[in-house]
Design a protein around this motif. Structure first.
Motif, PDB file in Angstrom:
ATOM      1  N   GLN A 161       0.834  -1.208   0.000  1.00  0.00           N
ATOM      2  CA  GLN A 161       0.000   0.000   0.000  1.00  0.00           C
ATOM      3  C   GLN A 161       0.866   1.254   0.000  1.00  0.00           C
ATOM      4  O   GLN A 161       0.566   2.219  -0.705  1.00  0.00           O
ATOM      5  N   LEU A 162       1.926   1.231   0.779  1.00  0.00           N
ATOM      6  CA  LEU A 162       2.837   2.371   0.835  1.00  0.00           C
ATOM      7  C   LEU A 162       3.483   2.608  -0.529  1.00  0.00           C
ATOM      8  O   LEU A 162       3.564   3.750  -1.005  1.00  0.00           O
ATOM      9  N   THR A 163       3.893   1.550  -1.172  1.00  0.00           N
ATOM     10  CA  THR A 163       4.511   1.660  -2.496  1.00  0.00           C
ATOM     11  C   THR A 163       3.517   2.212  -3.514  1.00  0.00           C
ATOM     12  O   THR A 163       3.875   3.032  -4.359  1.00  0.00           O
ATOM     13  N   SER A 164       2.264   1.771  -3.425  1.00  0.00           N
ATOM     14  CA  SER A 164       1.269   2.261  -4.383  1.00  0.00           C
ATOM     15  C   SER A 164       0.938   3.741  -4.157  1.00  0.00           C
ATOM     16  O   SER A 164       0.556   4.445  -5.089  1.00  0.00           O
ATOM     17  N   LYS A 165       1.100   4.245  -2.950  1.00  0.00           N
ATOM     18  CA  LYS A 165       0.821   5.652  -2.645  1.00  0.00           C
ATOM     19  C   LYS A 165       2.003   6.564  -2.993  1.00  0.00           C
ATOM     20  O   LYS A 165       1.858   7.790  -3.001  1.00  0.00           O
ATOM     21  N   ARG A 166       3.127   5.965  -3.277  1.00  0.00           N
ATOM     22  CA  ARG A 166       4.351   6.739  -3.505  1.00  0.00           C
ATOM     23  C   ARG A 166       4.186   7.756  -4.634  1.00  0.00           C
ATOM     24  O   ARG A 166       4.648   8.893  -4.521  1.00  0.00           O
ATOM     25  N   LYS A 167       3.548   7.352  -5.699  1.00  0.00           N
ATOM     26  CA  LYS A 167       3.430   8.238  -6.869  1.00  0.00           C
ATOM     27  C   LYS A 167       2.585   9.478  -6.567  1.00  0.00           C
ATOM     28  O   LYS A 167       2.715  10.495  -7.232  1.00  0.00           O
ATOM     29  N   ASP A 168       1.724   9.386  -5.531  1.00  0.00           N
ATOM     30  CA  ASP A 168       0.864  10.515  -5.176  1.00  0.00           C
ATOM     31  C   ASP A 168       1.468  11.396  -4.074  1.00  0.00           C
ATOM     32  O   ASP A 168       0.818  12.341  -3.621  1.00  0.00           O
ATOM     33  N   MET A 169       2.681  11.074  -3.629  1.00  0.00           N
ATOM     34  CA  MET A 169       3.296  11.801  -2.511  1.00  0.00           C
ATOM     35  C   MET A 169       4.562  12.520  -2.967  1.00  0.00           C
ATOM     36  O   MET A 169       5.217  12.094  -3.912  1.00  0.00           O
ATOM     37  N   THR A 170       4.892  13.566  -2.231  1.00  0.00           N
ATOM     38  CA  THR A 170       6.179  14.225  -2.487  1.00  0.00           C
ATOM     39  C   THR A 170       7.270  13.310  -1.935  1.00  0.00           C
ATOM     40  O   THR A 170       7.020  12.496  -1.031  1.00  0.00           O
TER      41      THR A 170
ATOM     42  N   GLU B  59       9.622  13.977   0.078  1.00  0.00           N
ATOM     43  CA  GLU B  59       9.810  14.209   1.512  1.00  0.00           C
ATOM     44  C   GLU B  59       8.727  13.496   2.327  1.00  0.00           C
ATOM     45  O   GLU B  59       9.014  12.872   3.359  1.00  0.00           O
ATOM     46  N   ASP B  60       7.483  13.621   1.878  1.00  0.00           N
ATOM     47  CA  ASP B  60       6.379  12.959   2.575  1.00  0.00           C
ATOM     48  C   ASP B  60       6.554  11.439   2.535  1.00  0.00           C
ATOM     49  O   ASP B  60       6.352  10.747   3.540  1.00  0.00           O
ATOM     50  N   PHE B  61       6.926  10.938   1.362  1.00  0.00           N
ATOM     51  CA  PHE B  61       7.111   9.490   1.247  1.00  0.00           C
ATOM     52  C   PHE B  61       8.245   9.019   2.161  1.00  0.00           C
ATOM     53  O   PHE B  61       8.121   7.994   2.829  1.00  0.00           O
ATOM     54  N   ARG B  62       9.354   9.767   2.183  1.00  0.00           N
ATOM     55  CA  ARG B  62      10.496   9.409   3.030  1.00  0.00           C
ATOM     56  C   ARG B  62      10.064   9.366   4.488  1.00  0.00           C
ATOM     57  O   ARG B  62      10.426   8.442   5.224  1.00  0.00           O
ATOM     58  N   ALA B  63       9.259  10.323   4.930  1.00  0.00           N
ATOM     59  CA  ALA B  63       8.790  10.355   6.320  1.00  0.00           C
ATOM     60  C   ALA B  63       7.916   9.135   6.627  1.00  0.00           C
ATOM     61  O   ALA B  63       8.075   8.481   7.667  1.00  0.00           O
ATOM     62  N   VAL B  64       7.004   8.819   5.724  1.00  0.00           N
ATOM     63  CA  VAL B  64       6.118   7.667   5.929  1.00  0.00           C
ATOM     64  C   VAL B  64       6.927   6.365   5.884  1.00  0.00           C
ATOM     65  O   VAL B  64       6.714   5.451   6.692  1.00  0.00           O
ATOM     66  N   ALA B  65       7.862   6.289   4.941  1.00  0.00           N
ATOM     67  CA  ALA B  65       8.698   5.088   4.814  1.00  0.00           C
ATOM     68  C   ALA B  65       9.565   4.899   6.054  1.00  0.00           C
ATOM     69  O   ALA B  65       9.724   3.771   6.544  1.00  0.00           O
ATOM     70  N   ASN B  66      10.125   5.991   6.575  1.00  0.00           N
ATOM     71  CA  ASN B  66      10.937   5.902   7.790  1.00  0.00           C
ATOM     72  C   ASN B  66      10.091   5.443   8.986  1.00  0.00           C
ATOM     73  O   ASN B  66      10.534   4.636   9.806  1.00  0.00           O
ATOM     74  N   ALA B  67       8.879   5.978   9.076  1.00  0.00           N
ATOM     75  CA  ALA B  67       7.982   5.555  10.160  1.00  0.00           C
ATOM     76  C   ALA B  67       7.660   4.062  10.030  1.00  0.00           C
ATOM     77  O   ALA B  67       7.634   3.327  11.026  1.00  0.00           O
ATOM     78  N   PHE B  68       7.436   3.613   8.804  1.00  0.00           N
ATOM     79  CA  PHE B  68       7.168   2.195   8.561  1.00  0.00           C
ATOM     80  C   PHE B  68       8.382   1.355   8.959  1.00  0.00           C
ATOM     81  O   PHE B  68       8.241   0.330   9.640  1.00  0.00           O
ATOM     82  N   ASP B  69       9.568   1.776   8.551  1.00  0.00           N
ATOM     83  CA  ASP B  69      10.792   1.043   8.900  1.00  0.00           C
ATOM     84  C   ASP B  69      10.977   0.962  10.415  1.00  0.00           C
ATOM     85  O   ASP B  69      11.378  -0.085  10.945  1.00  0.00           O
ATOM     86  N   MET B  70      10.689   2.066  11.118  1.00  0.00           N
ATOM     87  CA  MET B  70      10.814   2.070  12.574  1.00  0.00           C
ATOM     88  C   MET B  70       9.818   1.079  13.195  1.00  0.00           C
ATOM     89  O   MET B  70      10.155   0.359  14.140  1.00  0.00           O
ATOM     90  N   ARG B  71       8.619   1.052  12.659  1.00  0.00           N
ATOM     91  CA  ARG B  71       7.606   0.123  13.160  1.00  0.00           C
ATOM     92  C   ARG B  71       8.035  -1.324  12.931  1.00  0.00           C
ATOM     93  O   ARG B  71       7.899  -2.176  13.815  1.00  0.00           O
TER      94      ARG B  71
END
Length: 186
Positions: free
Chosen positions: A79-88, A90-102
């Motif tokens: 889901q995160l990968t599919s949302k990537r194209k709709d995000m900046t 910076e926003d994607f990096r923040a969400v991806a980092n939060a996912f990695d931390m989780r």
């Protein structure tokens, strides 16, 4: 020749080897040195069998949790990968980092559970050794033994000095599966 045979027989009688029954008392050898297979002592006892079943159950639960969490994380990653194209970026990096931390937190939490299972196994083995000590000491007294050696450390010995089966039998009678030890009973 007759004198030599008589001398040999006299030595055998003197050292207790002429009468095989003299070296055995109630199925246990009379020997200053006994051997035991401690792995078998634990695993083939009722106590060890109970611990094995409990550990297997805990590990099975942990594996099921891991599979479930892995499936959830794979789906979230898709889901995160599919949302990537709709995000900046910076926003994607923040969400991806939060996912990695989780993911890392979940991994550490599950590793802690695995460690607790290992600690449970170790604590049960320590309890077993403590409970087995009086039984092994009684076997030593009955056989006039000074020492019980681990079979794995011995290059060669006769099976007559192996007390593993007798020790398992006596431990099963003395402590059963060990559940009474968990309740603080003697």
């Amino acid at each position: 020749m007759g004198r030599i045979l008589v001398s040999v027989l006299a030595c055998l009688v003197f050292f207790g080897m002429a009468d095989p029954g003299a070296t055995q008392t109630l199925g246990v050898p009379v020997s200053p040195i006994l051997t035991i297979n401690s792995d078998r002592l634990f695993s083939e006892s009722m106590f060890g069998e109970r611990v094995r079943l409990e550990i297997e159950a805990e590990e099975s639960i942990l594996r099921a949790e891991n599979r479930q969490m892995e499936a959830q994380l794979v789906e979230e990653e898709k889901q995160l990968t599919s949302k990537r194209k709709d995000m900046t970026p910076e926003d994607f990096r923040a969400v991806a980092n939060a996912f990695d931390m989780r993911v890392e937190e979940i991994r550490k939490f599950q590793e802690k559970k695995a460690s607790e299972i290992s600690q449970l196994r170790e604590s049960q083995e320590i309890s077993f050794v403590s409970a087995a000590r009086p039984v092994l000491e009684a076997l030593m007294r009955e056989t006039s033994a000074s020492v019980i050696l681990e079979q794995r450390t011995i290059l060669m010995s006769t099976s007559m000095v192996d007390i593993t089966d007798e020790a398992i039998s006596r431990l099963n009678v003395a402590i059963g599966d060990g559940t009474q030890l968990l309740d603080g009973q003697p």
